[in-house]
Design an enzyme around this catalytic site. Structure first.
Site, mmCIF file in Angstrom:
data_model
loop_
_atom_site.group_PDB
_atom_site.id
_atom_site.type_symbol
_atom_site.label_atom_id
_atom_site.label_comp_id
_atom_site.label_asym_id
_atom_site.label_seq_id
_atom_site.Cartn_x
_atom_site.Cartn_y
_atom_site.Cartn_z
ATOM 1 N N LYS A 125 12.250 -7.162 3.492
ATOM 2 C CA LYS A 125 10.847 -6.744 3.614
ATOM 3 C C LYS A 125 9.955 -7.981 3.580
ATOM 4 O O LYS A 125 9.752 -8.568 2.516
ATOM 5 C CB LYS A 125 10.432 -5.803 2.490
ATOM 6 C CG LYS A 125 9.054 -5.159 2.741
ATOM 7 C CD LYS A 125 8.436 -4.563 1.499
ATOM 8 C CE LYS A 125 7.626 -5.584 0.731
ATOM 9 N NZ LYS A 125 6.425 -6.061 1.476
ATOM 10 N N SER A 181 4.619 -12.710 -7.430
ATOM 11 C CA SER A 181 3.810 -12.810 -8.641
ATOM 12 C C SER A 181 4.570 -12.357 -9.877
ATOM 13 O O SER A 181 5.584 -11.646 -9.783
ATOM 14 C CB SER A 181 2.545 -11.961 -8.492
ATOM 15 O OG SER A 181 2.884 -10.575 -8.493
ATOM 16 N N CYS A 214 3.513 -21.538 -5.867
ATOM 17 C CA CYS A 214 3.905 -21.449 -7.269
ATOM 18 C C CYS A 214 4.000 -22.819 -7.926
ATOM 19 O O CYS A 214 3.955 -22.915 -9.151
ATOM 20 C CB CYS A 214 5.231 -20.702 -7.404
ATOM 21 S SG CYS A 214 6.597 -21.452 -6.518
#
Length: 401
Positions: A213, A266, A321
């Site tokens: 996905k 996240s 990140c």
């Protein structure tokens, strides 16, 4: 790439000088249909069983340019039936792919890395169009993923098992590494080429089949990479692509035939995915956000340090990140203040496809508004804002607004 400002010219497959035009045609990865009219851009297809197919969903979301807020394409929210079809396709392809010799699987990766190199510019243009980062950063996005494909070409030694003779009297111990079966991948928006390439090559070269996905915000690069993988010789059904948001993630976490999941994103989403996936007996690899500090010692070279700090903090608009979110100046900040301000003021903020761009837009107006709220919260709590980058205007258009 300057065509992004036009109405239809920003569509993924209408980028100028696109060597993928003959490879990834609108009838394959993207299509115009009753669901995706010319005014709103083409629709993004699903990849199920080796075919790019139009979703039958009634729910769609827009994929927008972060720089102009123009609709580039429309993305389907995959139905449960379609998702199950993707898993069934991967499951059906697994036995034959598992039994395919490792050298044959690695030869697919050798061809795959060649195709990615040949089409790196087009992949980077897709990343910039949908994610917003500069073209040079987008090329780095693709290149870092390409390095994983190259690593997968040499995966054979890492798939070896172990034998220990006489671990006890008359007993030998043998371990064998075997593919798991169908595995899932859930990708973030900030590296739309690199993260799919973290997942796809290692998963399939190890003998697994996959349901991936991509981020709903920028699926184009993943679709192009999937098509290239099939052009490289990946058999039908080994890689499948679905689209969506929370519902599709839950389908993946709950489906009994998906044995493992890799996630990048996240903290909040990662903790949820890890908890629910593990509760369903899956192996879960959850790579989440970080709070990165840069410690500057008093004897550090000023010019080198401020350039490194500005790049680490402001590169990719801070949407990675490993971005530096806090700097600790040992011995005080004053001697660093002006040089850092000079470098920061010199950064050109504009659309990522502009050659002069140093900092592109944030992924969405909502993300921009959140950043502005955080800056104001810091000021309200006593922080001093020495350079206010809020409400930046580029020409007549406010980026991300």
């Amino acid at each position: 790439m300057r065509g992004l400002g036009g109405s239809a010219a920003a569509s993924l497959l209408r980028l100028r000088h696109n060597p993928l035009t003959d490879l990834v045609t609108p009838s394959r990865c993207l299509a115009s249909s009753a669901h995706g009219l010319a005014e709103t851009g083409p629709t993004v297809k699903l990849l199920i069983g080796g075919d790019f197919v139009e979703s039958k969903t009634t729910r769609w979301i827009d994929v927008k340019s972060p720089a102009t807020q123009e609709v580039l394409s429309r993305l389907p929210l995959t139905t449960m039936s379609e998702f199950n079809g993707a898993v069934e396709s991967a499951k059906a392809a697994f036995p034959k792919w598992r039994d395919t010799p490792i050298p044959t699987r690695t030869r697919v990766m050798l061809k795959y890395q060649e195709l990615i190199r040949d089409n790196m510019d087009s992949l980077a243009e897709s990343v910039t169009a949908e994610q917003g980062k500069t073209l040079s950063d987008a090329k780095g996005d693709v290149f870092r993923g390409l390095e994983v494909v190259e690593a997968a070409c040499g995966i054979a030694p890492f798939l070896m098992g172990e034998v220990l003779e006489n671990v006890a009297s008359g007993i030998d111990c043998k371990s064998v590494r075997q593919p798991l079966g169908v595995v899932g991948g859930i990708c973030p928006f900030n590296f739309p080429a690199m993260v799919p390439l973290w997942m796809i090559p290692m998963a399939v070269t190890s003998g697994n089949t996959m349901v991936l996905k991509p981020s709903e915000r920028d699926p184009g690069a993943a679709m192009m990479l999937a098509d290239l993988a099939q052009q490289a010789g990946l058999p039908k059904g080994v890689l499948n692509i679905v689209h969506g948001t929370h519902d599709v993630v839950n389908y993946m976490l709950d489906h009994p035939d998906i044995k493992a999941i890799s996630f990048v994103g996240s903290d909040q989403a990662g903790r949820y995915i890890y908890s629910r996936g593990c509760a369903n007996g899956k192996r879960v690899q959850s790579n989440m956000g970080a709070k990165n500090h840069m410690v500057i010692m008093p004897d550090a070279d000023v010019d080198t340090t401020v350039k490194a700090l500005a790049g680490a903090a402001f590169g990719a608009a801070g949407q990675r990140c490993m971005a530096i979110s806090a700097a600790v100046f040992v011995g005080g900040f004053e001697r660093w203040k002006q040089p850092l301000l000079d470098v920061a003021r010199g950064l050109k903020v504009t659309a990522g496809f502009e050659p002069s761009c140093d900092v592109g837009p944030l992924i969405s107006p909502e993300s921009k508004a959140r950043c502005e709220r955080l800056i104001q919260a810091g000021i309200d709590q006593g922080a001093t804002c020495v350079l206010d980058g809020r409400h930046v205007k580029v020409g007549q258009t406010r980026l991300g607004a």
